[in-house]
Design a protein around this motif. Sequence first.
Motif, short mmCIF file in Angstrom:
data_model
loop_
_atom_site.label_atom_id
_atom_site.label_comp_id
_atom_site.label_asym_id
_atom_site.label_seq_id
_atom_site.Cartn_x
_atom_site.Cartn_y
_atom_site.Cartn_z
N THR A 112 0.83 -1.20 0.00
CA THR A 112 0.00 0.00 0.00
C THR A 112 0.86 1.25 0.00
O THR A 112 0.56 2.24 -0.68
CB THR A 112 -0.94 0.00 1.21
OG1 THR A 112 -1.67 -1.22 1.25
CG2 THR A 112 -1.92 1.16 1.14
N ILE A 113 1.95 1.22 0.76
CA ILE A 113 2.89 2.34 0.76
C ILE A 113 3.43 2.57 -0.65
O ILE A 113 3.46 3.71 -1.15
CB ILE A 113 4.05 2.07 1.74
CG1 ILE A 113 3.53 2.08 3.18
CG2 ILE A 113 5.16 3.10 1.56
CD1 ILE A 113 4.56 1.62 4.20
N ALA A 114 3.84 1.49 -1.30
CA ALA A 114 4.38 1.61 -2.66
C ALA A 114 3.33 2.12 -3.63
O ALA A 114 3.63 2.95 -4.50
CB ALA A 114 4.92 0.26 -3.12
N ALA A 115 2.09 1.64 -3.50
CA ALA A 115 1.04 2.06 -4.43
C ALA A 115 0.75 3.55 -4.31
O ALA A 115 0.61 4.25 -5.32
CB ALA A 115 -0.24 1.26 -4.16
N ILE A 116 0.66 4.07 -3.10
CA ILE A 116 0.40 5.50 -2.92
C ILE A 116 1.59 6.32 -3.41
O ILE A 116 1.42 7.34 -4.10
CB ILE A 116 0.10 5.82 -1.45
CG1 ILE A 116 -1.18 5.11 -0.99
CG2 ILE A 116 -0.05 7.33 -1.24
CD1 ILE A 116 -1.49 5.27 0.48
N GLY A 117 2.80 5.87 -3.09
CA GLY A 117 3.98 6.58 -3.57
C GLY A 117 4.06 6.58 -5.09
O GLY A 117 4.39 7.60 -5.71
N ASN A 118 3.75 5.44 -5.69
CA ASN A 118 3.76 5.35 -7.15
C ASN A 118 2.73 6.29 -7.76
O ASN A 118 2.97 6.91 -8.80
CB ASN A 118 3.47 3.92 -7.60
CG ASN A 118 4.60 2.96 -7.26
OD1 ASN A 118 5.68 3.38 -6.89
ND2 ASN A 118 4.33 1.67 -7.37
N LEU A 119 1.58 6.38 -7.13
CA LEU A 119 0.52 7.24 -7.66
C LEU A 119 0.97 8.70 -7.69
O LEU A 119 0.80 9.40 -8.69
CB LEU A 119 -0.74 7.07 -6.83
CG LEU A 119 -1.96 7.85 -7.36
CD1 LEU A 119 -3.23 7.06 -7.16
CD2 LEU A 119 -2.08 9.20 -6.68
N VAL A 120 1.55 9.16 -6.57
CA VAL A 120 2.01 10.54 -6.51
C VAL A 120 3.08 10.79 -7.58
O VAL A 120 3.07 11.80 -8.29
CB VAL A 120 2.56 10.87 -5.11
CG1 VAL A 120 3.19 12.27 -5.10
CG2 VAL A 120 1.44 10.79 -4.07
#
Length: 242
Positions: A132-140
């Motif tokens: 989830t951390i990676a997904a949010i970071g990737n989105l930004v």
Amino acid sequence: MRGLKGSITAKADALVAELVEKGSFEAIDALARAFPLGAVADLIGFTGEVRANMLRWGQAAMQVLGPMNQRTAENLPIAGELYAWCSQVAAGDLAEGSVGRGIFDAEARGAIPPDTAGHIIHQYLGAGVDTTIAAIGNLVALFARHPEQLALVREDPSLVPAAFNEVLRFWAPVHAWGRRVTKDVTIEGRHPGGRAGGNPVRRRQPGPAPLREPGCVPRRAQPGGPSVVRLRALLQEVAAGL
């Protein structure tokens, strides 16, 4: 889980309001890590030492998925800490009224097999935090790279669910998952039935209908980003998927 959406959304609103008040923030530490760590900890009922170890345990669980190289070897002891805790965790170790307690209640009712509550809780820490951390970071990062896509979501917030799904497809936070084969198979060598296997995830562009511009986020199928309203909508979407 759906009944908890309101409380998780409230946490998202509070975090976004705090970040907006600052004017600028470091997206990984202040958003991508802060939100899932807080949400999962409260959801499962982690307290004390476990709450403090969530990030390092979650990261180690993902690092040991790969081949036996230096990175895997360095993270095995940390992943072992997580497994050891999950193998002996009891209902009383988790906050009252939490989903973690509910998992133990389900085990006591016979709704899930005996001695599986700890393994289920392991998945929230081992599989649900770092991804989830990676997904949010990737989105930004992707919306910073493709501002025209962010502009589309600002114009039409109903694109948020598609945007988040596209981020998961375009820049997958998980690169492999395990499956147990039920019969003998031949994939670059013979694998007897009953053995576990790993399936690598490769980024694949879908057909021309959903994606007309290979190499970037589809124009009318995605977006959402670091504006007040959009970040709030994004976090609500993330919360719904926890």
